[in-house]
Write a protein that holds these residues in place. Structure first.
Motif, PDB file in Angstrom:
ATOM      1  N   LYS A  11     118.922  51.240  81.759  1.00 19.52           N
ATOM      2  CA  LYS A  11     119.997  51.369  80.766  1.00 19.52           C
ATOM      3  C   LYS A  11     120.632  52.742  80.922  1.00 19.52           C
ATOM      4  CE  LYS A  11     120.616  51.336  75.727  1.00 19.52           C
ATOM      5  NZ  LYS A  11     121.259  50.084  75.380  1.00 19.52           N
ATOM      6  N   ALA A  12     121.298  52.972  82.041  1.00 22.43           N
ATOM      7  CA  ALA A  12     121.851  54.295  82.327  1.00 22.43           C
ATOM      8  C   ALA A  12     122.899  54.187  83.424  1.00 22.43           C
ATOM      9  CB  ALA A  12     120.740  55.248  82.767  1.00 22.43           C
ATOM     10  N   GLY A  13     123.934  54.977  83.264  1.00 16.53           N
ATOM     11  CA  GLY A  13     124.944  55.172  84.298  1.00 16.53           C
ATOM     12  C   GLY A  13     125.502  53.910  84.922  1.00 16.53           C
ATOM     13  N   VAL A  14     125.587  53.950  86.242  1.00 12.71           N
ATOM     14  CA  VAL A  14     126.217  52.877  87.020  1.00 12.71           C
ATOM     15  C   VAL A  14     125.488  51.548  86.846  1.00 12.71           C
ATOM     16  CG1 VAL A  14     126.532  52.085  89.415  1.00 12.71           C
ATOM     17  CG2 VAL A  14     127.350  54.360  88.712  1.00 12.71           C
ATOM     18  N   MET A  15     124.127  51.591  86.801  1.00  8.37           N
ATOM     19  CA  MET A  15     123.343  50.362  86.673  1.00  8.37           C
ATOM     20  C   MET A  15     123.725  49.599  85.414  1.00  8.37           C
ATOM     21  SD  MET A  15     119.577  51.961  87.678  1.00  8.37           S
ATOM     22  CE  MET A  15     119.854  53.713  87.320  1.00  8.37           C
ATOM     23  N   ASP A  16     123.777  50.324  84.294  1.00 12.58           N
ATOM     24  CA  ASP A  16     124.086  49.696  83.011  1.00 12.58           C
ATOM     25  C   ASP A  16     125.544  49.237  82.958  1.00 12.58           C
ATOM     26  OD1 ASP A  16     123.377  49.009  80.290  1.00 12.58           O
ATOM     27  OD2 ASP A  16     124.639  50.695  79.671  1.00 12.58           O
ATOM     28  N   ALA A  17     126.438  50.087  83.422  1.00 11.53           N
ATOM     29  CA  ALA A  17     127.872  49.761  83.344  1.00 11.53           C
ATOM     30  C   ALA A  17     128.199  48.536  84.195  1.00 11.53           C
ATOM     31  CB  ALA A  17     128.705  50.964  83.798  1.00 11.53           C
ATOM     32  N   ALA A  18     127.680  48.483  85.406  1.00  8.79           N
ATOM     33  CA  ALA A  18     127.956  47.338  86.278  1.00  8.79           C
ATOM     34  C   ALA A  18     127.402  46.059  85.654  1.00  8.79           C
ATOM     35  CB  ALA A  18     127.349  47.575  87.661  1.00  8.79           C
ATOM     36  N   SER A  19     126.203  46.155  85.089  1.00  9.76           N
ATOM     37  CA  SER A  19     125.581  44.970  84.488  1.00  9.76           C
ATOM     38  C   SER A  19     126.382  44.489  83.282  1.00  9.76           C
ATOM     39  CB  SER A  19     124.132  45.289  84.068  1.00  9.76           C
ATOM     40  OG  SER A  19     123.375  45.693  85.191  1.00  9.76           O
ATOM     41  N   ARG A  20     126.856  45.426  82.471  1.00 10.97           N
ATOM     42  CA  ARG A  20     127.669  45.038  81.316  1.00 10.97           C
ATOM     43  C   ARG A  20     128.976  44.380  81.759  1.00 10.97           C
ATOM     44  NH1 ARG A  20     129.531  48.915  78.767  1.00 10.97           N
ATOM     45  NH2 ARG A  20     128.609  50.701  79.821  1.00 10.97           N
ATOM     46  N   GLY A  21     129.560  44.919  82.822  1.00  7.44           N
ATOM     47  CA  GLY A  21     130.792  44.313  83.355  1.00  7.44           C
ATOM     48  C   GLY A  21     130.553  42.879  83.803  1.00  7.44           C
ATOM     49  N   ALA A  22     129.435  42.669  84.502  1.00  4.71           N
ATOM     50  CA  ALA A  22     129.129  41.323  85.008  1.00  4.71           C
ATOM     51  C   ALA A  22     128.893  40.349  83.854  1.00  4.71           C
ATOM     52  CB  ALA A  22     127.905  41.370  85.921  1.00  4.71           C
TER      53      ALA A  22
END
Lengths: 165, 165, 165, 165
Positions: free
Chosen positions: B42-53
């Motif tokens: 739940k941090a940075g690029v990992m979280d943001a990309a997952s939320r986008g998907a």
């Protein structure tokens, strides 16, 4: 009591210059009473550094990516058989007090990045300007530059004095 | 039948610009029917990309370095719990058909190097000149450059057409 | 939001009875809305359980020991490519909320032991008296016995109610 | 040249009897000129075997589950730091020519199963009837039984003569 382990990372396909450098580095590491750790294969920097260390009567450890000891350098005393493929690169650096990169390739680049990620000090030995700049941009405080084996050994001694037991 | 998995690698501490980029990238990946794979935290690029998907109704996989799901992004559907620390970085790239680096840090640098070492195609999304030059110098034939999400998606499609089933 | 993942462990060389059991188990897991996790190979219990889950429209994850997807079950939706050999067995059990052993072999025995070591609940499905006694002697409080698929599913539901989110 | 590595597996929480057995076993391994490999922690069988080996002037390797050397046995010469958790159990057995189980627990059970799965010979030292029967039922041809340290050493010598270099 736990011995001091110094890791030498470098490509399996090394230039003759890198192999010579690795041999001298392995020899100096052994002369200082440190254990040499490499990727263990009978190729390039791994093999040359291990042979150098054995020439000086040192102890050599090889952390192999494969599931048996096929392809191991004859100069490795203690083989660690991981069957982890390239994931074993993280073990190479975690098991080293100081990591020295000699020659460069994709495996070595991953080891430098993983070492720095794990807060390990890394000495870049005779690397290109591009390599030095790239890793300095990511972790300037743990990246050390050496232009020959003597300088690298001086840096190892300096770093070891700063690491808590 | 096996779904197409696209990996997005990026730092846990991302700039707002990288996070926005990652969100849009994750969204586009899902819109194309691909599974998104990240490091799962739940941090940075990992979280943001997952939320986008997830915003586009996609399926998200997170390969965690820890021994349980503490700290997982809420936008991860399928957590893979590895307890491998940074050695899990090799699994991130092996499990992806194409690897996209969004933002840069030590973990991401190790993932790009490991991906290329494992013969995976890597798209460097909006990376600095220094980063592009460094990885191009090590594996010019598998490194692709994209300046925005649209370009990255076009590259993924092109690469997927070339990969044998 | 994170889906509930149930792991089914069993040998690649399974008896027809074990394969049928695995198929029914995979089907019931999918019918309950859980994700099925197996070792992913197109063999024995892994393949049968995955086919059962797909027959019921479920989602299937396969954690492969190899470095690519060669030999994967066609009924696996999401392949996790580890290149860890048998070390991947630890990931199989860590990634499962509940582990069900269907059939027995050396890999399965290691997975049951690793699951219990990692404090995971394990259901032994139709196992021999010897197997049940052995694992009960090592961790009596986390070992559950089921004599058919229906009983196993009832146990999974009971265990899931007790696990904190 | 590669040294012969013998692995001693056993629980971190050992009975005084198991610890004494492990100490004597480590001592005998060193007296025979073999390298002792254990899980490396300052606990139970691992610590006792390593102390025994050092008492006889042997070389000791410890493959640690953690990300640093905290909690290491003082009798370990060469620490391998894996950060793999229980997945490191597979490395313990792959790196050993012969595996000896002294005492039993969940970690040890997983190591015996993984060793046999990887086709390694395993000596069960003073194990219960139940343990011997369980592993014999899974791989009767690679499981050896010893009732004391002397018998175990005789078996190691016999097995080493049969293993191709």
């Amino acid at each position: 009591m736990t011995k001091v382990v110094i890791g030498v990372m470098g490509a399996g396909s090394a230039t003759p210059e890198d192999s010579l450098l690795a041999y001298q580095l392995g020899k100096s590491i052994a002369e200082n009473g440190w254990v040499l750790l490499t990727g263990g294969r009978k190729a390039g920097v791994m093999d040359a550094a291990s042979r150098g260390a054995k020439a000086a009567g040192g102890l050599t450890v090889g952390i192999l990516p494969s599931s048996d000891t096929t392809g191991i350098s004859e100069a490795v005393d203690v083989p660690i058989v991981t069957d982890l493929g390239n994931a074993r690169n993280n073990l190479n650096v975690l098991s080293s007090k100081v990591v020295i990169a000699c020659g460069m390739g994709l495996g070595t680049a991953s080891e430098v990045a993983l070492a720095l990620k794990n807060d390990k000090p890394v000495i870049l030995l005779k690397q290109t300007e591009l390599t030095c700049q790239f890793f300095k941009s990511l972790a300037s405080d743990r990246v050390y530059l050496a232009s020959d084996v003597e300088e690298a050994i001086v840096l190892v001694k300096k770093i070891l004095r700063q690491i808590p037991e």
